[in-house]
Design an enzyme around this catalytic site. Structure first.
Site, PDB file in Angstrom:
ATOM      1  CD  GLU A 109      -3.292  -0.789   2.045  1.00 52.58           C
ATOM      2  OE1 GLU A 109      -4.022  -0.009   1.747  1.00 52.58           O
ATOM      3  OE2 GLU A 109      -3.222  -1.639   2.823  1.00 52.58           O
ATOM      4  CD  GLU A 164      -3.060  -6.054   3.542  1.00 51.69           C
ATOM      5  OE1 GLU A 164      -2.813  -4.926   3.558  1.00 51.69           O
ATOM      6  OE2 GLU A 164      -3.211  -6.924   2.402  1.00 51.69           O
TER       7      GLU A 164
END
Length: 187
Positions: free
Chosen positions: A114, A134
């Site tokens: 990210e 994740e």
């Protein structure tokens, strides 16, 4: 200001931000996010800096994600506040008025991916590996990564990476349109 998790230098109009937590493969903890947010606010207001390069110390890892050992101890309210800080940090990098280049070496996983996606240009070494991992801890990217990834590689490919938690190498990431350039590791 002296940082404990970052190295920062300015050289001829270039601000170089290095994530420096080699003992944790440069995984970002609460302090690292605080420091990144503060440093990018300073960079935003520094007229001497015309471009920013962000990288990770060592050859193994750009940023191996968010340090989940800290996250496991948070209450629901604390987790929401922490997630909000992550989003503010990545959004600041995404929206800063100066070009940001992510120089990715090694792993860029979860929060590290990210962070790279928050940059304007992503240049990766041949040994770079990307992944939105994740899902492996029961969550999805929550700091803008879902939107930024799909803008670069398309919604179907983004969903595949997010839902499977698969890692991809730099060559595959480049072919998908995630990266601007892949360079030899020595460079």
């Amino acid at each position: 200001m002296a940082y404990q998790t970052l190295l920062y230098e300015k050289d001829n109009g270039i601000g170089i931000v290095t994530i420096n937590r080699p003992q944790a493969m440069n995984a970002l903890n609460d302090q690292a996010y605080d420091e990144l947010l503060q440093l990018f606010q300073e960079i935003e207001n520094d007229s001497e800096v015309r471009v920013v390069i962000i990288t990770g110390s060592g050859e193994k890892s750009f940023v191996a994600g968010t340090d989940i050992t800290n996250m496991a101890k948070l209450s629901a309210a604390e987790a929401r506040a922490f997630s909000s800080k992550l989003k503010r940090t990545y959004d600041l990098i995404w929206n800063i008025d100066k070009p940001v280049i992510a120089a990715v070496n090694g792993y860029a996983l979860g929060g590290g991916s990210e962070l790279a996606l928050s940059a304007d240009i992503i240049i990766a070494s041949e040994n770079a590996r990307f992944g939105q991992l994740e899902i492996n801890v029961g969550i999805i990217p929550g700091s803008g990564g879902t939107q930024r990834l799909q803008r670069l590689i398309g919604i179907n490919r983004a969903k595949e990476l997010i839902y499977t938690g698969d890692m991809i190498d730099a060559k595959k990431a480049y072919e998908m349109g995630m990266l601007n350039k892949v360079v030899p590791s020595a460079e």
